[in-house]
Design a protein around this motif. Structure first.
Motif, PDB file in Angstrom:
ATOM      1  N   LEU A  13      -1.920  51.174  52.017  1.00  0.00           N
ATOM      2  CA  LEU A  13      -2.216  52.512  51.624  1.00  0.00           C
ATOM      3  C   LEU A  13      -2.949  52.417  50.145  1.00  0.00           C
ATOM      4  CD1 LEU A  13       1.518  54.420  52.141  1.00  0.00           C
ATOM      5  CD2 LEU A  13      -0.903  54.525  53.490  1.00  0.00           C
ATOM      6  N   LEU A  14      -2.838  51.174  49.351  1.00  0.00           N
ATOM      7  CA  LEU A  14      -3.628  51.023  48.409  1.00  0.00           C
ATOM      8  C   LEU A  14      -5.230  50.835  48.424  1.00  0.00           C
ATOM      9  CD1 LEU A  14      -1.495  48.312  46.481  1.00  0.00           C
ATOM     10  CD2 LEU A  14      -1.901  50.750  45.917  1.00  0.00           C
ATOM     11  N   VAL A  15      -5.538  50.386  49.757  1.00  0.00           N
ATOM     12  CA  VAL A  15      -6.696  50.357  50.317  1.00  0.00           C
ATOM     13  C   VAL A  15      -7.723  51.372  49.912  1.00  0.00           C
ATOM     14  CG1 VAL A  15      -8.517  49.857  52.009  1.00  0.00           C
ATOM     15  CG2 VAL A  15      -6.339  48.209  51.933  1.00  0.00           C
ATOM     16  N   PRO A  16      -7.494  52.774  50.381  1.00  0.00           N
ATOM     17  CA  PRO A  16      -8.371  53.548  49.986  1.00  0.00           C
ATOM     18  C   PRO A  16      -8.677  54.107  48.326  1.00  0.00           C
ATOM     19  CG  PRO A  16      -6.800  54.252  51.687  1.00  0.00           C
ATOM     20  CD  PRO A  16      -6.245  52.983  51.087  1.00  0.00           C
ATOM     21  N   ALA A  17      -7.395  53.613  47.934  1.00  0.00           N
ATOM     22  CA  ALA A  17      -7.568  54.065  46.333  1.00  0.00           C
ATOM     23  C   ALA A  17      -8.227  52.950  45.523  1.00  0.00           C
ATOM     24  CB  ALA A  17      -6.004  53.962  45.726  1.00  0.00           C
ATOM     25  N   GLY A  29      -9.239  49.909  36.998  1.00  0.00           N
ATOM     26  CA  GLY A  29      -8.214  50.599  37.880  1.00  0.00           C
ATOM     27  C   GLY A  29      -8.181  49.803  39.233  1.00  0.00           C
ATOM     28  N   ALA A  30      -9.540  49.636  39.956  1.00  0.00           N
ATOM     29  CA  ALA A  30      -9.673  48.800  41.128  1.00  0.00           C
ATOM     30  C   ALA A  30      -9.219  47.433  40.698  1.00  0.00           C
ATOM     31  CB  ALA A  30     -11.033  48.658  41.262  1.00  0.00           C
ATOM     32  N   PHE A  31      -9.513  46.813  39.872  1.00  0.00           N
ATOM     33  CA  PHE A  31      -8.729  45.408  39.751  1.00  0.00           C
ATOM     34  C   PHE A  31      -7.487  45.243  39.689  1.00  0.00           C
ATOM     35  CE2 PHE A  31      -7.566  42.173  36.501  1.00  0.00           C
ATOM     36  CZ  PHE A  31      -7.782  40.958  37.303  1.00  0.00           C
ATOM     37  N   LEU A  32      -6.953  46.304  38.799  1.00  0.00           N
ATOM     38  CA  LEU A  32      -5.223  46.182  38.916  1.00  0.00           C
ATOM     39  C   LEU A  32      -4.599  46.453  40.173  1.00  0.00           C
ATOM     40  CD1 LEU A  32      -4.827  47.868  35.313  1.00  0.00           C
ATOM     41  CD2 LEU A  32      -4.760  45.652  35.879  1.00  0.00           C
ATOM     42  N   LEU A  33      -5.229  47.411  40.775  1.00  0.00           N
ATOM     43  CA  LEU A  33      -4.613  47.755  42.276  1.00  0.00           C
ATOM     44  C   LEU A  33      -4.869  46.674  43.106  1.00  0.00           C
ATOM     45  CD1 LEU A  33      -5.320  51.538  43.025  1.00  0.00           C
ATOM     46  CD2 LEU A  33      -3.244  50.391  42.122  1.00  0.00           C
ATOM     47  N   PHE A  34      -6.130  46.041  42.965  1.00  0.00           N
ATOM     48  CA  PHE A  34      -6.305  44.878  43.762  1.00  0.00           C
ATOM     49  C   PHE A  34      -5.534  43.704  43.692  1.00  0.00           C
ATOM     50  CE2 PHE A  34      -8.819  40.907  44.981  1.00  0.00           C
ATOM     51  CZ  PHE A  34      -8.937  41.100  46.353  1.00  0.00           C
ATOM     52  N   VAL A  35      -5.114  43.280  42.319  1.00  0.00           N
ATOM     53  CA  VAL A  35      -4.202  42.151  42.041  1.00  0.00           C
ATOM     54  C   VAL A  35      -2.801  42.503  42.423  1.00  0.00           C
ATOM     55  CG1 VAL A  35      -3.088  41.253  40.116  1.00  0.00           C
ATOM     56  CG2 VAL A  35      -5.516  41.655  39.734  1.00  0.00           C
ATOM     57  N   THR A  36      -2.509  44.006  42.405  1.00  0.00           N
ATOM     58  CA  THR A  36      -0.971  44.593  43.056  1.00  0.00           C
ATOM     59  C   THR A  36      -1.118  44.253  44.450  1.00  0.00           C
ATOM     60  OG1 THR A  36      -0.778  46.196  41.072  1.00  0.00           O
ATOM     61  CG2 THR A  36       0.423  46.552  43.180  1.00  0.00           C
ATOM     62  N   ALA A  37      -2.273  44.741  45.012  1.00  0.00           N
ATOM     63  CA  ALA A  37      -2.283  44.558  46.614  1.00  0.00           C
ATOM     64  C   ALA A  37      -1.968  42.844  46.790  1.00  0.00           C
ATOM     65  CB  ALA A  37      -3.671  44.930  47.247  1.00  0.00           C
TER      66      ALA A  37
END
Length: 185
Positions: A13-17, A29-37
């Motif tokens: 679900l993080l992918v579209p974000a 934001g993209a970097f932080l979500l990518f690290v979270t993923a």
């Protein structure tokens, strides 16, 4: 539905974000979500192994989430002109070719059992590192830190990109060889 499977679905679900953030230039934001993923991928695997929550569904979901994340990120980075298109075409084409080989095997009633090869796992790590470096480099500039000498040194991202290209070609060749042997038997 196990805890690792829920974590994997949340990663999916993080992918579209992440894609939307890349498209809008929200690099941090993209970097932080990518690290979270990425962290969630390690966490779900650890929990599955440690607490014996492995499942066939989990294995398929995990592989799907990994591919969805990496393919989406790479395509988004190419559209944003953060990665050369030819590198992204090579990476995505390898995955498409593997999928096509599996489908042909099924259509010919000769299903092939594909397991990740060591070179493929290394390739995935190299792709993650390359995407993270590009996102980190873009996010540092975006939040006013200027450019990091380490990340933006031309050789760092170039070396990661060359590694991804070589590993992608070697991995594709290894899978093609296995598939041709399977189909020839």
């Amino acid at each position: 539905m196990t805890i690792p499977n829920v974590i994997t679905i949340l990663r999916l679900l993080l992918v579209p974000a992440i894609v939307v953030m890349i498209g809008s230039g929200a690099w941090l934001g993209a970097f932080l979500l990518f690290v979270t993923a990425g962290a969630s991928d390690g966490i779900d695997g650890y929990i599955a192994r440690r607490f014996d929550m492995r499942s066939e569904l989990g294995a398929y979901l995990d592989a799907f989430a990994d591919k969805a994340l990496l393919v989406s990120i790479f395509i988004s980075l190419a559209i944003a002109k953060a990665l050369p298109e030819w590198v992204v075409i090579l990476v995505v084409s390898r995955d498409v070719l593997i999928l096509m080989a599996i489908m042909i095997s099924w259509l010919m009633a000769r299903p092939v059992d594909i397991h990740p090869l060591k070179v493929s796992k290394i390739n995935t790590v190299a792709q993650i590192v390359l995407a993270a470096l590009v996102l980190a480099e873009r996010s540092m500039v975006g939040v006013g830190f200027g450019k990091s000498v380490i990340i933006t040194a031309p050789w760092v991202i170039q070396s990661a990109m060359i590694s991804v290209v070589i590993l992608t070609v070697v991995s594709a060749g290894a899978y093609l060889t296995l598939w041709l042997r399977h189909m020839g038997d």
